[in-house]
Structures are given as structure tokens and as C-alpha cells.
Motif scaffolding. Structure first.
Motif, mmCIF file in Angstrom:
data_model
loop_
_atom_site.group_PDB
_atom_site.id
_atom_site.type_symbol
_atom_site.label_atom_id
_atom_site.label_comp_id
_atom_site.label_asym_id
_atom_site.label_seq_id
_atom_site.Cartn_x
_atom_site.Cartn_y
_atom_site.Cartn_z
ATOM 1 N N ALA A 111 86.176 54.760 44.113
ATOM 2 C CA ALA A 111 85.595 55.874 44.880
ATOM 3 C C ALA A 111 85.607 55.548 46.377
ATOM 4 O O ALA A 111 85.520 56.446 47.210
ATOM 5 N N LEU A 112 85.720 54.239 46.685
ATOM 6 C CA LEU A 112 85.755 53.801 48.082
ATOM 7 C C LEU A 112 87.089 53.111 48.345
ATOM 8 O O LEU A 112 87.497 52.242 47.564
ATOM 9 N N TRP A 158 83.766 46.040 45.264
ATOM 10 C CA TRP A 158 82.914 46.112 44.071
ATOM 11 C C TRP A 158 82.933 47.476 43.397
ATOM 12 O O TRP A 158 82.370 47.630 42.313
ATOM 13 N N CYS A 159 83.528 48.455 44.017
ATOM 14 C CA CYS A 159 83.562 49.777 43.402
ATOM 15 C C CYS A 159 84.697 49.813 42.372
ATOM 16 O O CYS A 159 85.876 49.834 42.729
ATOM 17 N N VAL A 177 85.660 52.041 40.326
ATOM 18 C CA VAL A 177 86.360 53.292 40.015
ATOM 19 C C VAL A 177 87.136 53.837 41.227
ATOM 20 O O VAL A 177 87.585 54.985 41.226
ATOM 21 N N VAL A 225 73.377 55.598 47.807
ATOM 22 C CA VAL A 225 74.013 56.581 46.932
ATOM 23 C C VAL A 225 72.960 57.575 46.454
ATOM 24 O O VAL A 225 72.016 57.191 45.750
ATOM 25 N N CYS A 252 82.881 58.851 42.251
ATOM 26 C CA CYS A 252 81.650 58.043 42.189
ATOM 27 C C CYS A 252 80.844 58.410 40.938
ATOM 28 O O CYS A 252 80.632 59.586 40.648
ATOM 29 N N ASN A 253 80.385 57.352 40.216
ATOM 30 C CA ASN A 253 79.574 57.611 39.016
ATOM 31 C C ASN A 253 78.129 57.156 39.201
ATOM 32 O O ASN A 253 77.363 57.101 38.245
ATOM 33 N N GLY A 254 77.781 56.781 40.444
ATOM 34 C CA GLY A 254 76.394 56.426 40.735
ATOM 35 C C GLY A 254 75.954 55.078 40.210
ATOM 36 O O GLY A 254 74.748 54.833 40.067
ATOM 37 N N CYS A 255 76.899 54.156 39.972
ATOM 38 C CA CYS A 255 76.525 52.866 39.372
ATOM 39 C C CYS A 255 75.714 51.979 40.323
ATOM 40 O O CYS A 255 75.039 51.066 39.898
ATOM 41 N N ARG A 256 75.818 52.197 41.608
ATOM 42 C CA ARG A 256 75.077 51.487 42.661
ATOM 43 C C ARG A 256 75.514 50.038 42.872
ATOM 44 O O ARG A 256 74.809 49.254 43.514
ATOM 45 N N ALA A 257 76.674 49.674 42.325
ATOM 46 C CA ALA A 257 77.170 48.312 42.566
ATOM 47 C C ALA A 257 77.362 48.077 44.069
ATOM 48 O O ALA A 257 77.135 46.973 44.573
ATOM 49 N N CYS A 258 77.767 49.115 44.777
ATOM 50 C CA CYS A 258 77.980 48.988 46.230
ATOM 51 C C CYS A 258 76.665 48.635 46.933
ATOM 52 O O CYS A 258 76.641 47.795 47.840
ATOM 53 N N PRO A 267 77.802 58.679 47.982
ATOM 54 C CA PRO A 267 77.625 57.453 48.766
ATOM 55 C C PRO A 267 77.741 57.771 50.254
ATOM 56 O O PRO A 267 78.659 58.485 50.666
#
Ligand code: SF4
Ligand code: SF4
Length: 180
Positions: A132-133, A127-128, A130, A51, A20-26, A62
Motif C-alpha cells: 500500500a506504500l 513493513w507494508c 501489501v 492509520v 491498505c488493510n489497516g494492519c498498523r505494521a507501519c 494511512p
């Protein structure tokens, strides 16, 4: 011959916090999917996934909204993983009186992840970018429970309260006829 056992689907979202890079798209897609009407707005405060972001310490966590807790815990937990210390309650999924997470910002009502009911895959996972989910489903066998007489009684009582005894008796008689 024994009849096949009933199964239920267990839905799991696996979270890799190292990715997770903290982009908050989720958070954006979740709040948008649950807006009324759907996709009419987005506000991460209404998201069922939140997140925790601390870029300076490279901490991104997250967490999905779970069950509502009416009272806050008597004690708190604090984790250290791979030398990184995480704040109190960071991994907790509950909406509770001690914090604002997982509460609808206007009404204060608790929010809970519904796995994007009606979608073939949770949208936060899609939507993640990378990975991470990741989403998994598995079937597990369940024992068929005997009906609980107390529950049946309570259910019948509420039907009688709502429709009256005569109507409920007619409905039961009609059902019995159809089952023969
Ligand atoms: S979309 Fe993925 S990478 Fe971005 S914050 Fe959410 S879990 Fe982290
Ligand atoms: S699975 Fe759906 S409801 Fe749950 S957090 Fe992800 S987007 Fe929101």
C-alpha cells in the motif's frame, strides 16, 4: 562551458488506500524506530504515520505527519470518494491544537515524518506487506540562490554574540588565508 545545475532529491511515499488493510505494521515499526534507544519499545501513538481505521465501512487511510500548525483551521474539510464518506480532517498531515494525532503522548510535542533518516528506504514502506506504500526518489534541478545579506548579517551577529568580536575576526582572517 556552463557548469551542471545543482539538484536536490525529492522523496515521495505513494499511498494506495485501496490496498491498505489497516494492519498498523507501519505504525509499529515507525514508533519502534524512533524509540530511545532505537527499537527499545513500540507505541503506535508515537508513530509518524497514523492509520484511520473503520473496518465496518472498509475505510483505511494511512497519513504521514507533516508540518506543525500552531492554530486550528477556521473551516474543516470532508471528502467523499467512490461513495465512501471520510471524516473531517482524515487526510490532514498537521499536528494542530484541535486533535491528538501526531503528538508525542507524554510531552504533547509535535511529531513529523523524517523519512527514516539514515535508512536506505522508509521502514513503514518495507513493513507494508501489501504494497500500500511505495517509495520513490527523483532529482530536480534547483536555481542557486544569491546569498541573502540580511541572513549573513544575522548569522554573523549570533557568532559575535557567542564567541566575541575578536575571535570571530580571527576566524574570518584564518579562513581568508586558507582560501588563497
Ligand atoms: S502496513 Fe500497509 S496495510 Fe498495514 S496499515 Fe500500514 S499502510 Fe496499511
Ligand atoms: S518514513 Fe519513517 S519516519 Fe516517516 S512515517 Fe514511515 S517509518 Fe515513520
Amino acid at each position: 562551458m556552463t557548469s551542471p545545475k545543482k539538484t536536490k532529491t525529492i522523496k515521495t511515499i505513494k499511498i494506495d488506500i485501496d490496498k491498505c488493510n489497516g494492519c498498523r505494521a507501519c505504525e509499529v515499526i515507525c514508533s519502534s524506530f524512533h524509540a530511545m534507544p532505537k527499537y527499545s519499545s513500540n507505541n503506535p501513538a508515537r508513530s509518524r504515520i497514523r492509520v484511520t481505521r473503520e473496518p465496518i465501512r472498509d475505510v483505511y487511510v494511512p497519513v504521514y505527519a507533516g508540518e506543525y500548525a500552531a492554530a486550528e483551521c477556521a473551516g474543516r474539510d470532508k471528502y467523499t470518494i467512490d461513495g465512501k464518506e471520510y471524516d473531517e480532517c482524515v487526510f490532514c498531515r498537521a499536528a494542530c491544537p484541535s486533535r491528538d494525532e501526531f503528538k508525542e503522548p507524554d510531552s504533547g510535542l509535535p511529531l513529523k515524518c523524517d523519512m527514516c533518516e539514515g535508512e536506505d528506504e522508509p521502514l513503514c514502506v518495507k513493513w507494508c506487506m501489501v504494497d500500500a506504500l511505495t517509495y520513490e526518489e527523483r532529482e530536480v534541478e534547483i536555481d542557486e540562490e544569491e546569498p541573502n545579506p540580511e541572513e549573513i548579517e544575522t548569522g554573523l551577529q549570533s557568532l559575535v554574540d557567542k564567541h566575541g568580536l575578536d575571535k570571530v575576526a580571527d576566524m574570518v582572517a584564518q579562513l581568508a588565508k586558507e582560501k588563497k
